[in-house]
Design a protein around this motif. Structure first.
Motif, mmCIF file in Angstrom:
data_model
loop_
_atom_site.group_PDB
_atom_site.id
_atom_site.type_symbol
_atom_site.label_atom_id
_atom_site.label_comp_id
_atom_site.label_asym_id
_atom_site.label_seq_id
_atom_site.Cartn_x
_atom_site.Cartn_y
_atom_site.Cartn_z
ATOM 1 N N ALA A 96 0.822 -1.211 0.000
ATOM 2 C CA ALA A 96 0.000 0.000 0.000
ATOM 3 C C ALA A 96 0.854 1.259 0.000
ATOM 4 O O ALA A 96 0.520 2.250 -0.667
ATOM 5 C CB ALA A 96 -0.931 -0.001 1.213
ATOM 6 N N LEU A 97 1.984 1.233 0.725
ATOM 7 C CA LEU A 97 2.884 2.386 0.743
ATOM 8 C C LEU A 97 3.453 2.673 -0.639
ATOM 9 O O LEU A 97 3.602 3.839 -1.033
ATOM 10 C CB LEU A 97 4.023 2.148 1.740
ATOM 11 C CG LEU A 97 3.727 2.437 3.211
ATOM 12 C CD1 LEU A 97 4.866 1.939 4.092
ATOM 13 C CD2 LEU A 97 3.489 3.930 3.434
ATOM 14 N N THR A 149 1.137 8.733 6.092
ATOM 15 C CA THR A 149 0.375 8.600 7.347
ATOM 16 C C THR A 149 -0.931 7.847 7.157
ATOM 17 O O THR A 149 -1.325 7.058 8.025
ATOM 18 C CB THR A 149 0.083 9.978 7.961
ATOM 19 O OG1 THR A 149 -0.654 10.787 7.019
ATOM 20 C CG2 THR A 149 1.360 10.694 8.324
ATOM 21 N N GLU A 150 -1.611 8.054 6.032
ATOM 22 C CA GLU A 150 -2.899 7.393 5.830
ATOM 23 C C GLU A 150 -2.769 5.877 5.771
ATOM 24 O O GLU A 150 -3.614 5.151 6.268
ATOM 25 C CB GLU A 150 -3.581 7.913 4.557
ATOM 26 C CG GLU A 150 -4.299 9.232 4.737
ATOM 27 C CD GLU A 150 -5.411 9.154 5.773
ATOM 28 O OE1 GLU A 150 -6.324 8.333 5.629
ATOM 29 O OE2 GLU A 150 -5.350 9.924 6.755
ATOM 30 N N VAL A 151 -1.690 5.401 5.153
ATOM 31 C CA VAL A 151 -1.469 3.953 5.076
ATOM 32 C C VAL A 151 -1.220 3.388 6.468
ATOM 33 O O VAL A 151 -1.782 2.352 6.856
ATOM 34 C CB VAL A 151 -0.282 3.625 4.137
ATOM 35 C CG1 VAL A 151 0.129 2.158 4.275
ATOM 36 C CG2 VAL A 151 -0.649 3.928 2.689
ATOM 37 N N TYR A 152 -0.363 4.054 7.241
ATOM 38 C CA TYR A 152 -0.043 3.551 8.578
ATOM 39 C C TYR A 152 -1.268 3.589 9.495
ATOM 40 O O TYR A 152 -1.535 2.634 10.236
ATOM 41 C CB TYR A 152 1.089 4.378 9.184
ATOM 42 C CG TYR A 152 1.543 3.853 10.534
ATOM 43 C CD1 TYR A 152 2.025 2.549 10.662
ATOM 44 C CD2 TYR A 152 1.496 4.650 11.670
ATOM 45 C CE1 TYR A 152 2.443 2.050 11.892
ATOM 46 C CE2 TYR A 152 1.914 4.163 12.901
ATOM 47 C CZ TYR A 152 2.376 2.873 13.012
ATOM 48 O OH TYR A 152 2.780 2.376 14.227
ATOM 49 N N LEU A 153 -2.030 4.686 9.440
ATOM 50 C CA LEU A 153 -3.221 4.792 10.290
ATOM 51 C C LEU A 153 -4.279 3.766 9.895
ATOM 52 O O LEU A 153 -4.970 3.216 10.755
ATOM 53 C CB LEU A 153 -3.796 6.210 10.215
ATOM 54 C CG LEU A 153 -2.896 7.322 10.761
ATOM 55 C CD1 LEU A 153 -3.578 8.676 10.639
ATOM 56 C CD2 LEU A 153 -2.504 7.056 12.202
ATOM 57 N N ALA A 154 -4.401 3.486 8.602
ATOM 58 C CA ALA A 154 -5.356 2.469 8.150
ATOM 59 C C ALA A 154 -4.946 1.091 8.665
ATOM 60 O O ALA A 154 -5.804 0.279 9.047
ATOM 61 C CB ALA A 154 -5.440 2.456 6.624
ATOM 62 N N THR A 155 -3.637 0.830 8.690
ATOM 63 C CA THR A 155 -3.157 -0.456 9.210
ATOM 64 C C THR A 155 -3.453 -0.574 10.708
ATOM 65 O O THR A 155 -3.884 -1.633 11.183
ATOM 66 C CB THR A 155 -1.642 -0.607 8.967
ATOM 67 O OG1 THR A 155 -1.358 -0.363 7.578
ATOM 68 C CG2 THR A 155 -1.167 -1.997 9.326
ATOM 69 N N ALA A 163 -8.057 3.836 18.686
ATOM 70 C CA ALA A 163 -7.808 4.950 19.605
ATOM 71 C C ALA A 163 -6.468 5.619 19.328
ATOM 72 O O ALA A 163 -6.348 6.844 19.411
ATOM 73 C CB ALA A 163 -7.868 4.455 21.048
ATOM 74 N N VAL A 164 -5.455 4.818 18.968
ATOM 75 C CA VAL A 164 -4.130 5.373 18.699
ATOM 76 C C VAL A 164 -4.162 6.246 17.445
ATOM 77 O O VAL A 164 -3.641 7.376 17.436
ATOM 78 C CB VAL A 164 -3.089 4.245 18.524
ATOM 79 C CG1 VAL A 164 -1.717 4.826 18.183
ATOM 80 C CG2 VAL A 164 -2.998 3.409 19.791
ATOM 81 N N SER A 165 -4.777 5.734 16.375
ATOM 82 C CA SER A 165 -4.856 6.520 15.138
ATOM 83 C C SER A 165 -5.677 7.780 15.346
ATOM 84 O O SER A 165 -5.364 8.843 14.803
ATOM 85 C CB SER A 165 -5.447 5.670 14.004
ATOM 86 O OG SER A 165 -6.782 5.334 14.264
ATOM 87 N N ALA A 211 5.470 12.831 11.960
ATOM 88 C CA ALA A 211 6.424 12.667 13.053
ATOM 89 C C ALA A 211 5.809 11.850 14.191
ATOM 90 O O ALA A 211 6.466 10.974 14.781
ATOM 91 C CB ALA A 211 6.875 14.030 13.568
ATOM 92 N N ALA A 212 4.527 12.102 14.487
ATOM 93 C CA ALA A 212 3.831 11.353 15.540
ATOM 94 C C ALA A 212 3.713 9.879 15.170
ATOM 95 O O ALA A 212 3.852 8.998 16.031
ATOM 96 C CB ALA A 212 2.452 11.952 15.787
ATOM 97 N N CYS A 213 3.453 9.590 13.894
ATOM 98 C CA CYS A 213 3.383 8.194 13.437
ATOM 99 C C CYS A 213 4.708 7.477 13.657
ATOM 100 O O CYS A 213 4.735 6.312 14.068
ATOM 101 C CB CYS A 213 3.009 8.141 11.955
ATOM 102 S SG CYS A 213 1.281 8.513 11.588
ATOM 103 N N LEU A 214 5.821 8.166 13.387
ATOM 104 C CA LEU A 214 7.138 7.558 13.576
ATOM 105 C C LEU A 214 7.411 7.274 15.050
ATOM 106 O O LEU A 214 8.011 6.250 15.391
ATOM 107 C CB LEU A 214 8.216 8.480 13.005
ATOM 108 C CG LEU A 214 8.187 8.666 11.479
ATOM 109 C CD1 LEU A 214 9.186 9.733 11.046
ATOM 110 C CD2 LEU A 214 8.473 7.351 10.764
#
Length: 463
Positions: A96-97, A149-155, A163-165, A211-214
């Motif tokens: 997806a990335l 970010t959208e790919v990581y949050l979707a995962t 709650a984390v996303s 940055a928050a995702c990392l």
């Protein structure tokens, strides 16, 4: 037996609401940011509202692309999470990335080098083109960050870490609203930028979200965001992602492009209707928050059940979700109706725009029910069972074979009044009801799409 059945229903509803709440908060914040843009730009001028509304169509289209990819992630990852296969989830995230980075780079390049051309698609008004061109150039950075970010949050959402996303989205949205005020009005010594300030605020907030995702990834024990995922290969998973995700992506791109055509049609009917529609979109977004929350949460929960091969429970869960979506559609209409007098009191538009605004809001009080039912079925229930092809065919035929031609015909050939054109455009969701509901009742959407032995064959990692 009856007691067990009631307990099962309560358990399903509890799990659904546990997922719905953070998703609704996330959607609420997203709508609040869009609302804040319109509210603040209302003090700058109608031209700024109209220009940003038109230029934002590209972000809306990109959102539909990311939503389609995210849906593909959810379809596969939710079922593999139910199966307990974390390695498959990493491979899907990497696939997806690769897609999202390629597409976001394309949009970013266009916004940076050809913004005037992008604005000319929607309007011939010189003032709107000038404002929109500056806005798009500053938005190019946000497109690139958004793609990651959208790919990581979707995962994260697909494995139940909603709650984390949501917390990361809250951070980005809150910062966005604050920076909007800073750059639009020139607070704390910052330059007074007006409409371009909205784009700068969005780009800075997207960088912060990345940055928050990392940071979250570095502390996570299961779902990570790593560059090496881009190079993970598995022939079977790639094939499944293309087969399942691309129809979902095509569905959302097709729908997003068609909805952008609505803006093209309205944009050529005058700035008054464009300005009115800017407010209508904000109010409708608030009215559909709960609808989309139920659809997203339902898709995740059903996907987990199907991945565990609990087919009867998944089928029963879909029936419960349909009851919920009727309720949320009704509540959404009430929200829009209740907001109408407040919006009409607040909006500082021309008398003609105010006339359009009133009746466009009233049309949306029932239009939201069509959105609610179709969103639940097409993007929630069907995709949870790996059925993305039906939605793609249904939406493409409906939007491009019916709604868009009808809009151009009524606006430019028949030259009907503006409100008749808008009313006809808002029939698109109801036209496809018979086919969508029939497909739901057939049960053909209910499929377990996971595989066994994905990594046992070395040849499976050749793609």
């Amino acid at each position: 037996m009856q007691t067990n059945n009631q307990n099962g229903q309560l358990s399903f509803y509890r799990q659904t609401f546990r997922l719905i709440l953070p998703i609704v908060i996330q959607n609420l914040m997203s709508a609040a940011v869009n609302s804040a843009d319109v509210v603040m730009l209302n003090y700058v001028g109608q031209a700024s509202i109209s220009a940003v509304s038109l230029a934002s169509q590209y972000a809306n289209l990109l959102f539909m692309i990311f939503y389609g990819l995210g849906t593909g992630i959810t379809m596969l990852c939710a079922q593999y999470y139910g199966k307990g296969d974390l390695k498959a989830i990493e491979v899907v995230e990497g696939i997806a990335l690769r897609f999202s980075l390629a597409l976001s780079a394309l949009f970013a390049g266009a916004a940076l080098f050809f913004p005037e051309w992008m604005m000319r698609i929607f309007t011939e008004d010189r003032e709107l083109i000038t404002i929109g061109t500056s806005y798009l150039r500053f938005m190019s950075v946000s497109y690139l960050c958004w793609g990651i970010t959208e790919v990581y949050l979707a995962t994260l959402r697909s494995v139940g870490r909603v709650a984390v996303s949501t917390a990361m989205n809250l951070l980005a949205f809150s910062l966005n609203v604050f920076l909007n005020a800073v750059f639009i009005f020139g607070l704390f010594g910052a330059p007074r930028l007006g409409a371009p300030g909205v784009a700068i605020a969005t780009s800075l907030s997207r960088l912060t979200e990345l940055a928050a995702c990392l940071v979250v990834s570095s502390k996570s024990k299961d779902v990570k965001l790593r560059i090496r995922f881009l190079f993970l290969k598995n022939k079977l998973l790639f094939s499944d992602f293309v087969r399942l995700s691309l129809p979902a992506l095509g569905n959302d791109i097709s729908w997003g492009l068609a909805f952008s055509m609505y803006s093209v049609i309205l944009g050529h009917l005058g700035t008054d209707v464009v300005a009115a529609n800017s407010f209508v979109v904000v109010v409708r977004n608030f009215g559909t928050i709960l609808c989309f929350g139920v659809a997203s949460a339902g898709g995740i929960l059903l996907g987990n059940l199907i991945g565990e091969n609990r087919m009867e429970e998944a089928s029963e869960g879909a029936r419960k979700l349909m009851k919920l979506t009727i309720l949320t559609g009704f509540l959404g209409g009430l929200i829009i109706l209740a907001a109408t007098p407040l919006v009409l009191t607040y909006a500082d538009l021309t008398p003609q725009s105010m006339h359009y605004l009133k009746y466009m809001l009233l049309i949306n009080t029932y239009y939201v029910m069509g959105i609610a039912v179709n969103s639940m079925l097409i993007t929630g229930i069907f995709r949870a069972g790996g059925d993305s092809r039906f939605g793609f065919l249904c939406d493409t035929i409906d939007m491009w074979g019916y709604a868009v031609p009808l809009g151009f015909l009524s606006a430019f050939l028949l030259r009907l009044p503006v409100m008749w054109v808008y009313f006809l455009l808002c029939t698109d969701e109801f036209v496809k009801w018979p086919w969508v509901i029939r497909h739901y009742r057939s049960g053909r959407w209910l499929n377990n799409i996971t595989r066994d032995g994905l990594f046992s064959d070395p040849q499976s990692e050749s793609i």
